[in-house]
Write a protein that holds these residues in place. Structure first.
Motif, short mmCIF file in Angstrom:
data_model
loop_
_atom_site.label_atom_id
_atom_site.label_comp_id
_atom_site.label_asym_id
_atom_site.label_seq_id
_atom_site.Cartn_x
_atom_site.Cartn_y
_atom_site.Cartn_z
N ALA A 1 0.81 -1.22 0.00
CA ALA A 1 0.00 0.00 0.00
C ALA A 1 0.84 1.27 0.00
CB ALA A 1 -0.94 -0.01 1.20
N ASP A 2 1.98 1.27 0.71
CA ASP A 2 2.81 2.47 0.81
C ASP A 2 3.96 2.49 -0.18
OD1 ASP A 2 1.26 3.44 2.95
OD2 ASP A 2 2.36 2.19 4.37
N THR A 3 3.95 1.56 -1.12
CA THR A 3 5.01 1.45 -2.12
C THR A 3 4.68 2.32 -3.34
OG1 THR A 3 5.40 -0.83 -1.41
CG2 THR A 3 6.28 -0.20 -3.55
N TYR A 4 5.72 2.78 -4.04
CA TYR A 4 5.54 3.58 -5.25
C TYR A 4 5.68 2.69 -6.49
CZ TYR A 4 5.63 7.80 -2.44
OH TYR A 4 5.33 8.77 -1.53
N PRO A 5 5.03 3.05 -7.61
CA PRO A 5 5.07 2.21 -8.81
C PRO A 5 6.47 1.82 -9.27
CG PRO A 5 3.38 3.88 -9.04
CD PRO A 5 4.11 4.19 -7.75
N ALA A 6 7.44 2.71 -9.12
CA ALA A 6 8.80 2.41 -9.58
C ALA A 6 9.41 1.22 -8.84
CB ALA A 6 9.71 3.62 -9.40
N GLN A 7 8.87 0.89 -7.69
CA GLN A 7 9.38 -0.22 -6.89
C GLN A 7 8.65 -1.54 -7.17
OE1 GLN A 7 8.57 2.35 -3.33
NE2 GLN A 7 10.57 1.60 -2.63
N LEU A 8 7.73 -1.52 -8.12
CA LEU A 8 6.91 -2.69 -8.41
C LEU A 8 7.33 -3.36 -9.72
CD1 LEU A 8 3.37 -1.23 -7.63
CD2 LEU A 8 4.82 -2.57 -6.09
N SER A 9 7.06 -4.65 -9.82
CA SER A 9 7.23 -5.37 -11.08
C SER A 9 6.07 -5.04 -12.01
CB SER A 9 7.27 -6.87 -10.82
OG SER A 9 5.99 -7.33 -10.37
N GLY A 10 6.20 -5.45 -13.27
CA GLY A 10 5.12 -5.20 -14.22
C GLY A 10 3.82 -5.85 -13.80
N GLY A 11 3.89 -7.08 -13.31
CA GLY A 11 2.69 -7.77 -12.85
C GLY A 11 2.04 -7.07 -11.67
N GLN A 12 2.87 -6.57 -10.76
CA GLN A 12 2.34 -5.85 -9.60
C GLN A 12 1.69 -4.54 -10.02
OE1 GLN A 12 6.00 -5.80 -7.35
NE2 GLN A 12 5.27 -7.38 -5.93
N LYS A 13 2.30 -3.85 -10.98
CA LYS A 13 1.69 -2.61 -11.49
C LYS A 13 0.31 -2.89 -12.09
CE LYS A 13 6.10 -0.34 -12.56
NZ LYS A 13 6.99 0.11 -13.65
N GLN A 14 0.20 -3.98 -12.84
CA GLN A 14 -1.10 -4.29 -13.43
C GLN A 14 -2.11 -4.67 -12.36
OE1 GLN A 14 -3.08 -3.39 -15.58
NE2 GLN A 14 -2.24 -4.36 -17.43
N ARG A 15 -1.67 -5.28 -11.28
CA ARG A 15 -2.58 -5.59 -10.17
C ARG A 15 -3.10 -4.31 -9.52
NH1 ARG A 15 -2.52 -10.93 -8.18
NH2 ARG A 15 -1.17 -12.29 -9.40
N VAL A 16 -2.22 -3.31 -9.40
CA VAL A 16 -2.66 -2.02 -8.87
C VAL A 16 -3.71 -1.42 -9.81
CG1 VAL A 16 -1.98 0.33 -8.24
CG2 VAL A 16 -0.45 -1.58 -7.74
N ALA A 17 -3.45 -1.50 -11.10
CA ALA A 17 -4.39 -0.97 -12.09
C ALA A 17 -5.73 -1.68 -12.03
CB ALA A 17 -3.79 -1.08 -13.50
N ILE A 18 -5.70 -2.98 -11.76
CA ILE A 18 -6.95 -3.74 -11.64
C ILE A 18 -7.69 -3.33 -10.37
CG2 ILE A 18 -7.91 -6.05 -11.26
CD1 ILE A 18 -5.65 -7.12 -13.08
N ALA A 19 -6.96 -3.15 -9.27
CA ALA A 19 -7.60 -2.68 -8.03
C ALA A 19 -8.24 -1.31 -8.25
CB ALA A 19 -6.57 -2.61 -6.91
N ARG A 20 -7.55 -0.44 -8.97
CA ARG A 20 -8.10 0.89 -9.27
C ARG A 20 -9.36 0.77 -10.12
NH1 ARG A 20 -4.20 4.15 -12.85
NH2 ARG A 20 -4.94 2.54 -14.27
N ALA A 21 -9.33 -0.13 -11.11
CA ALA A 21 -10.49 -0.32 -11.98
C ALA A 21 -11.69 -0.87 -11.21
CB ALA A 21 -10.13 -1.27 -13.13
N LEU A 22 -11.42 -1.60 -10.13
CA LEU A 22 -12.49 -2.18 -9.32
C LEU A 22 -13.00 -1.24 -8.24
CD1 LEU A 22 -11.03 -5.77 -8.73
CD2 LEU A 22 -12.81 -5.12 -10.37
N SER A 23 -12.30 -0.12 -8.02
CA SER A 23 -12.57 0.73 -6.85
C SER A 23 -13.98 1.31 -6.84
CB SER A 23 -11.53 1.86 -6.77
OG SER A 23 -11.64 2.73 -7.89
N HIS A 24 -14.56 1.55 -8.00
CA HIS A 24 -15.93 2.08 -8.06
C HIS A 24 -16.97 0.96 -8.08
CE1 HIS A 24 -15.66 6.42 -8.15
NE2 HIS A 24 -14.67 6.38 -9.02
N GLU A 25 -16.50 -0.26 -7.79
CA GLU A 25 -17.37 -1.44 -7.75
C GLU A 25 -18.18 -1.57 -9.03
OE1 GLU A 25 -19.38 -0.46 -4.08
OE2 GLU A 25 -18.02 -1.75 -2.94
#
Length: 345
Positions: free
Chosen positions: A134-158
């Motif tokens: 949660a407190d990590t920045y995108p530059a510290q993530l792998s490509g797969g982790q970045k896409q997981r963040v993007a998926i969480a964001r896409a789900l945020s409005h349910e």
């Protein structure tokens, strides 16, 4: 759930008009995963951007859960888009924001209460397996982790619908499989309808219930995935399927084998893939089958096998054996030339 009706999109350029979409009609059932596959320039990205009106269609309509979103006012469309999540090939994360904030910012912008934001962000980060980032920045993530963040964001409005614009094409094979497994789980556990576009046959095989094949802005084939890819009609569809099995024989080999029998392509689907059909026909008929090439794969949950087999024996015995295979639900096609061996799957 999603109904695309006679959708067309024409772009005006300095060199003239370009028809990116030509009279496209598709229907995605509620709770399903629908894939659109095509080569570069087929019109896939234009199509998915027209579904949530990031691009406005030239003609035709897009309806989601019975609402024609192409007829909505700007304010109504803004509200409707909250029920349509979208993930992109390039992730589109804010580099200066933490993982938590990347998911939270869209909620803040739409006035979601702070307490609800915290609950949603934590819930969706847990679903995508990134609670500890949660407190990590995108530059510290792998490509797969970045896409997981993007998926969480896409789900945020349910959302009720999730769109994926080549969501795995920037990832390595193992990470792609992990993201596809996540999409399957989201679809099953949250009941979200998913429409994805891809140029990768593996993505369609792994997750899609139904598929449409696009070429030059048109849908050239569509239907249940297992039906479309076990009985491809269009040349583009056949190319995608041939990429799975890649049966190829030289004309010299084909001519040589035809002197003592015949060569057939056999397709096994569902229950027919589990029966030892070739072993059975060697006992019932006076023939000797020799497998030249073959493979078994999965179309989501359905097994799909394809073999090239040389049947050595008299014509009447081979004919009876082929009739028996057809009665057992196995698709057969005689191979006569090298070009046929390339096209057959």
């Amino acid at each position: 759930m999603i109904k695309i009706d006679h959708l067309s999109k024409t772009f005006k350029t300095k060199n003239g008009s370009v028809e990116a979409l030509k009279d496209v009609s598709l229907e995605v059932k509620k709770g399903g995963i629908f894939g659109v596959i095509g080569y570069s320039g087929a019109g896939k990205s234009t199509l998915i951007r027209n579904v949530n009106l990031l691009e406005k269609p030239t003609s035709g309509t897009v309806s989601i859960d019975g609402t024609d979103i192409t007829s909505l006012s700007a304010g109504e469309l803004l509200k409707a888009r909250r029920k349509i999540g979208m993930i992109f090939q390039g992730f589109n994360l804010l580099k200066t924001a933490t993982v938590y904030d990347n998911v939270a910012i869209p909620l803040k912008l739409t006035g979601v209460p702070k307490k609800d934001i915290k609950e949603r962000v934590n819930r969706f980060l847990s679903i995508v397996g990134l609670s500890d980032k949660a407190d990590t920045y995108p530059a510290q993530l792998s490509g797969g982790q970045k896409q997981r963040v993007a998926i969480a964001r896409a789900l945020s409005h349910e959302p009720e619908v999730l769109l994926s614009d080549e969501g795995t094409s920037a990832l390595d094979p193992d990470t792609t499989d992990a993201i596809l497994d996540l999409l399957l789980r989201i679809n099953k556990e949250l009941g979200i309808t998913i429409l994805l576009i891809t140029h990768e046959m593996h993505v369609i095989q792994r997750v899609c219930d139904s598929v449409a094949v696009m070429e030059n802005g048109e849908v050239v084939e569509k239907g249940k995935t297992i039906d479309v890819f076990t009985s491809p009609k269009h040349g583009t569809t056949k190319k995608f399927v041939n990429g799975i099995f890649n049966h190829q024989l030289s004309d010299e080999m084909i001519e040589s084998l035809k002197e003592t029998g015949k060569i057939y392509s056999l397709k096994f689907t569902g229950d027919s893939s589990e029966e030892p059909a070739l072993a059975i026909i060697t006992k019932r008929f006076d023939i000797f089958p020799n497998i030249l090439s073959g493979n078994i794969t999965q179309l989501k949950e359905d097994p799909f096998g394809s073999l090239l087999v040389h049947f050595k024996g008299a014509d009447n015995e081979i004919k009876e054996a082929i009739n028996y295979l057809q009665e057992k639900g196995i698709q057969t096609e005689e191979v006569m030339t090298y070009e046929q061996s390339k096209r057959i799957s």
